[in-house]
Scaffold this motif. Structure first.
Motif, PDB file in Angstrom:
ATOM      1  N   ASN A   1       0.851  -0.803  -0.145  1.00 45.83           N
ATOM      2  CA  ASN A   1       0.054  -0.404   0.011  1.00 45.83           C
ATOM      3  C   ASN A   1       0.971   1.114   0.478  1.00 45.83           C
ATOM      4  O   ASN A   1       1.904   0.855   0.388  1.00 45.83           O
ATOM      5  CB  ASN A   1      -0.736   0.291   0.717  1.00 45.83           C
ATOM      6  CG  ASN A   1      -1.895  -1.550   1.277  1.00 45.83           C
ATOM      7  OD1 ASN A   1      -2.271  -1.442   0.273  1.00 45.83           O
ATOM      8  ND2 ASN A   1      -1.956  -1.410   2.199  1.00 45.83           N
TER       9      ASN A   1
ATOM     10  N   MET B   1       0.623   5.664  -0.019  1.00 54.68           N
ATOM     11  CA  MET B   1       0.250   7.067  -0.088  1.00 54.68           C
ATOM     12  C   MET B   1       0.873   8.010  -0.693  1.00 54.68           C
ATOM     13  O   MET B   1       2.459   7.932  -0.238  1.00 54.68           O
ATOM     14  CB  MET B   1      -0.278   7.066   1.223  1.00 54.68           C
ATOM     15  CG  MET B   1      -0.266   8.755   1.177  1.00 54.68           C
ATOM     16  SD  MET B   1      -2.284   9.599   1.201  1.00 54.68           S
ATOM     17  CE  MET B   1      -3.333   8.320   2.254  1.00 54.68           C
TER      18      MET B   1
ATOM     19  N   LYS C   1      -1.792  11.533 -10.881  1.00 53.57           N
ATOM     20  CA  LYS C   1      -2.265  10.074 -10.827  1.00 53.57           C
ATOM     21  C   LYS C   1      -2.017   8.858 -11.907  1.00 53.57           C
ATOM     22  O   LYS C   1      -1.463   7.960 -11.382  1.00 53.57           O
ATOM     23  CB  LYS C   1      -3.984   9.094 -10.525  1.00 53.57           C
ATOM     24  CG  LYS C   1      -3.988   9.993  -9.289  1.00 53.57           C
ATOM     25  CD  LYS C   1      -6.151   9.624  -9.100  1.00 53.57           C
ATOM     26  CE  LYS C   1      -6.898  10.026  -7.835  1.00 53.57           C
ATOM     27  NZ  LYS C   1      -8.472   9.865  -7.944  1.00 53.57           N
TER      28      LYS C   1
ATOM     29  N   THR D   1      -3.003   4.674  -3.235  1.00 51.30           N
ATOM     30  CA  THR D   1      -4.029   5.938  -2.955  1.00 51.30           C
ATOM     31  C   THR D   1      -3.479   7.607  -2.982  1.00 51.30           C
ATOM     32  O   THR D   1      -1.702   8.272  -2.407  1.00 51.30           O
ATOM     33  CB  THR D   1      -4.764   6.235  -1.331  1.00 51.30           C
ATOM     34  OG1 THR D   1      -3.850   5.785  -0.183  1.00 51.30           O
ATOM     35  CG2 THR D   1      -5.510   5.297  -0.704  1.00 51.30           C
TER      36      THR D   1
END
Length: 202
Positions: free
Chosen positions: A115, A117, A181, A198
């Protein structure tokens, strides 16, 4: 002896005349009086690079911008324009504006289990390229000579100024986020195909 003295005098006179001619030519040349109109023009350019700063700007969007702006001035009396004193300039312009971010301020945090960020700083107006400005039309009244001339440089400054830059940024926030993104997804997924990403935008 008389002949020798006469020859010596002639040689001396010739030398003095030649010397005077050389001095006179040099003085006239240095004074710029040898050209037909007595005009001398010199151009010099001196530049010093005072500092070099490494930047990590990431260009995300290139906006092709074109438009036409106008400004009108007139002389006034009792708060109203005096007829015939108006001066109007219509300025046509095209340029490419580049929007992006400071890549050095982007923070990528791995929270484990693939994951990530990504904290993205505020978007910036990076700069312009291929600017072109030209007067499309002028509309002068018969008495416009009494009115202060319109400053075209000031008109250009408004077009390229901070207020205009911020408007371009505000109008393109959604597209800038999408492009951010795409940019960072491509980087991270190329080395970690299963990563979950994210984003946090300033």
């Amino acid at each position: 002896m008389s002949r020798i003295s006469k020859v010596a005098v002639r040689v001396l006179v010739a030398f003095v005349v030649l010397f005077a001619a050389i001095v006179g030519f040099t003085l006239l040349k240095n004074a710029g009086l040898l050209s037909p109109l007595g005009i001398k023009s010199e151009t010099s350019d001196s530049q010093v690079v005072q500092s070099i700063k490494r930047t990590e700007e990431v260009s995300l969007l290139a906006l092709g911008i074109q438009g036409i702006t106008s400004e009108e001035r007139c002389s006034t009396a009792f708060g109203k324009c005096v007829p015939g004193t108006s001066d109007t300039v219509y300025l046509q312009y095209t340029f490419t504006g580049k929007l992006g971010i400071d890549g050095g301020a982007v923070e990528v945090t791995e929270s484990g289990a693939g994951n990530y960020m990504i904290s993205v700083p505020a978007f910036e107006f990076i700069g312009y390229s291929e600017p072109k400005f030209e007067v499309a039309v002028t509309d002068d009244g018969v008495l416009s000579f009494v009115t202060e001339d319109i400053d075209q440089a000031e008109m250009i400054t408004k077009i390229l100024g901070e207020e205009a830059q911020q408007k371009h940024l505000d109008d393109n926030q959604e597209v800038l986020q999408q492009q951010t993104k795409v940019f960072y997804d491509n980087i991270i997924l190329s080395v970690a195909p299963d990563a979950k990403i994210t984003y946090e935008f300033a």
